[in-house]
Design a protein around this motif. Structure first.
Motif, mmCIF file in Angstrom:
data_model
loop_
_atom_site.group_PDB
_atom_site.id
_atom_site.type_symbol
_atom_site.label_atom_id
_atom_site.label_comp_id
_atom_site.label_asym_id
_atom_site.label_seq_id
_atom_site.Cartn_x
_atom_site.Cartn_y
_atom_site.Cartn_z
ATOM 1 N N TYR A 95 15.519 -0.602 -5.896
ATOM 2 C CA TYR A 95 16.064 -1.711 -6.679
ATOM 3 C C TYR A 95 15.409 -1.884 -8.040
ATOM 4 O O TYR A 95 16.019 -2.446 -8.946
ATOM 5 C CB TYR A 95 15.962 -3.018 -5.893
ATOM 6 N N SER A 96 14.160 -1.411 -8.199
ATOM 7 C CA SER A 96 13.492 -1.662 -9.472
ATOM 8 C C SER A 96 13.120 -0.395 -10.224
ATOM 9 O O SER A 96 13.032 -0.408 -11.443
ATOM 10 C CB SER A 96 12.232 -2.496 -9.253
ATOM 11 N N SER A 97 12.828 0.693 -9.535
ATOM 12 C CA SER A 97 12.369 1.960 -10.134
ATOM 13 C C SER A 97 11.111 1.766 -10.970
ATOM 14 O O SER A 97 10.905 2.450 -11.968
ATOM 15 C CB SER A 97 13.474 2.603 -10.979
ATOM 16 N N ARG A 98 10.286 0.834 -10.552
ATOM 17 C CA ARG A 98 9.013 0.592 -11.251
ATOM 18 C C ARG A 98 7.882 0.775 -10.254
ATOM 19 O O ARG A 98 7.818 0.090 -9.241
ATOM 20 C CB ARG A 98 8.978 -0.811 -11.839
ATOM 21 N N TRP A 99 6.976 1.684 -10.545
ATOM 22 C CA TRP A 99 5.888 1.978 -9.614
ATOM 23 C C TRP A 99 4.912 0.817 -9.501
ATOM 24 O O TRP A 99 4.262 0.661 -8.464
ATOM 25 C CB TRP A 99 5.173 3.271 -10.014
ATOM 26 N N GLU A 100 4.786 -0.014 -10.525
ATOM 27 C CA GLU A 100 3.881 -1.174 -10.444
ATOM 28 C C GLU A 100 4.344 -2.137 -9.358
ATOM 29 O O GLU A 100 3.534 -2.655 -8.580
ATOM 30 C CB GLU A 100 3.816 -1.927 -11.777
ATOM 31 N N LEU A 101 5.655 -2.366 -9.317
ATOM 32 C CA LEU A 101 6.188 -3.259 -8.289
ATOM 33 C C LEU A 101 6.072 -2.651 -6.895
ATOM 34 O O LEU A 101 5.888 -3.367 -5.914
ATOM 35 C CB LEU A 101 7.647 -3.610 -8.597
ATOM 36 N N VAL A 102 6.177 -1.335 -6.807
ATOM 37 C CA VAL A 102 6.024 -0.663 -5.512
ATOM 38 C C VAL A 102 4.602 -0.843 -5.000
ATOM 39 O O VAL A 102 4.382 -1.152 -3.821
ATOM 40 C CB VAL A 102 6.391 0.830 -5.621
ATOM 41 N N ILE A 103 3.620 -0.687 -5.877
ATOM 42 C CA ILE A 103 2.215 -0.860 -5.463
ATOM 43 C C ILE A 103 1.969 -2.305 -5.041
ATOM 44 O O ILE A 103 1.366 -2.568 -3.994
ATOM 45 C CB ILE A 103 1.262 -0.433 -6.599
ATOM 46 N N ILE A 104 2.444 -3.250 -5.833
ATOM 47 C CA ILE A 104 2.276 -4.665 -5.474
ATOM 48 C C ILE A 104 3.017 -4.972 -4.179
ATOM 49 O O ILE A 104 2.498 -5.668 -3.295
ATOM 50 C CB ILE A 104 2.759 -5.570 -6.620
ATOM 51 N N GLY A 105 4.223 -4.440 -4.035
ATOM 52 C CA GLY A 105 5.017 -4.680 -2.835
ATOM 53 C C GLY A 105 4.441 -4.055 -1.581
ATOM 54 O O GLY A 105 4.752 -4.473 -0.470
ATOM 55 N N THR A 106 3.600 -3.033 -1.740
ATOM 56 C CA THR A 106 2.951 -2.447 -0.556
ATOM 57 C C THR A 106 1.609 -3.108 -0.285
ATOM 58 O O THR A 106 1.215 -3.199 0.880
ATOM 59 C CB THR A 106 2.718 -0.945 -0.757
ATOM 60 N N LEU A 107 0.937 -3.538 -1.314
ATOM 61 C CA LEU A 107 -0.364 -4.190 -1.093
ATOM 62 C C LEU A 107 -0.217 -5.622 -0.594
ATOM 63 O O LEU A 107 -1.048 -6.086 0.196
ATOM 64 C CB LEU A 107 -1.197 -4.177 -2.379
ATOM 65 N N LEU A 108 0.804 -6.333 -1.041
ATOM 66 C CA LEU A 108 0.981 -7.724 -0.629
ATOM 67 C C LEU A 108 1.124 -7.888 0.886
ATOM 68 O O LEU A 108 0.443 -8.741 1.467
ATOM 69 C CB LEU A 108 2.160 -8.362 -1.361
ATOM 70 N N PRO A 109 1.963 -7.095 1.567
ATOM 71 C CA PRO A 109 2.037 -7.260 3.028
ATOM 72 C C PRO A 109 0.715 -6.953 3.724
ATOM 73 O O PRO A 109 0.342 -7.616 4.686
ATOM 74 C CB PRO A 109 3.114 -6.268 3.463
ATOM 75 N N PHE A 110 -0.019 -5.956 3.218
ATOM 76 C CA PHE A 110 -1.310 -5.621 3.825
ATOM 77 C C PHE A 110 -2.315 -6.747 3.624
ATOM 78 O O PHE A 110 -2.969 -7.189 4.575
ATOM 79 C CB PHE A 110 -1.849 -4.318 3.235
ATOM 80 N N ILE A 111 -2.452 -7.212 2.406
ATOM 81 C CA ILE A 111 -3.419 -8.279 2.109
ATOM 82 C C ILE A 111 -3.039 -9.563 2.842
ATOM 83 O O ILE A 111 -3.899 -10.270 3.381
ATOM 84 C CB ILE A 111 -3.508 -8.508 0.588
#
Length: 137
Positions: A75-91
Motif C-alpha cells: 500500500y505504501s512502497s516505503r521501506w521506512e513505513l515497513v520498518i516501523i510497521g514491523t517494529l511496532l507490533p514487536f515493541i
C-alpha cells in the motif's frame, strides 16, 4: 521472595504502558487468540502449555509480522513505513508483557494488603527464613 509490593514508579510505568499494551493486544490478536483458544480447549496436560505456546508464537508471529510488512509495502512502497510497521507490533507485544507482569504484581499487592492475609503471609515468610537459616552451609 519475599514478595515486594510495587513502587509508585512501577505504578507510573504500568499506567504509561497501558496505551502501548492495548495497541500490542489489538495488533497481535490474530495470533494470540487462536493460541489461547487451542490451549484452553485442546490441551489438558499443563506440562505442554508452555512449549505449545512457544511453538505457535515462533511460527505465528513470524508469519503475521511478515504479512503486516508485505501489506504495508503493497500500500505504501516505503521501506521506512515497513520498518516501523514491523517494529511496532514487536515493541507493543513486549510492552503488553510488561504491563501484564506489573498488573499481576499490583493485584498481588492488593490481595496481600488484606488484614486477614497479611499476618499469614508474614508467618509464612518467617517460616521460610527459618528453613533457609537451618539449611545454610
Amino acid at each position: 521472595f519475599p514478595f515486594r509490593p510495587i513502587s509508585n514508579g512501577g505504578k507510573l510505568k504500568m499506567f504509561l504502558l497501558v496505551p502501548l499494551a492495548l495497541i500490542g493486544l489489538l495488533i497481535n490478536l490474530p495470533v494470540l487468540l487462536p493460541v489461547h483458544w487451542f490451549v484452553k480447549t485442546k490441551i489438558k496436560e499443563v506440562e505442554f502449555v508452555a512449549s505449545l505456546k512457544f511453538g505457535f508464537a515462533l511460527l505465528g508471529f513470524c508469519v503475521w509480522w511478515w504479512l503486516l510488512a508485505s501489506w504495508i509495502w503493497d500500500y505504501s512502497s516505503r521501506w521506512e513505513l515497513v520498518i516501523i510497521g514491523t517494529l511496532l507490533p514487536f515493541i507493543s507485544l513486549v510492552s503488553l508483557n510488561g504491563f501484564l507482569r506489573k498488573w499481576k504484581r499490583f493485584q498481588t499487592t492488593r490481595m496481600l494488603s488484606n488484614e486477614n492475609l497479611q499476618p499469614k503471609y508474614d508467618a509464612f515468610v518467617e517460616r521460610v527464613n527459618l528453613i533457609r537459616n537451618s539449611i545454610s552451609f
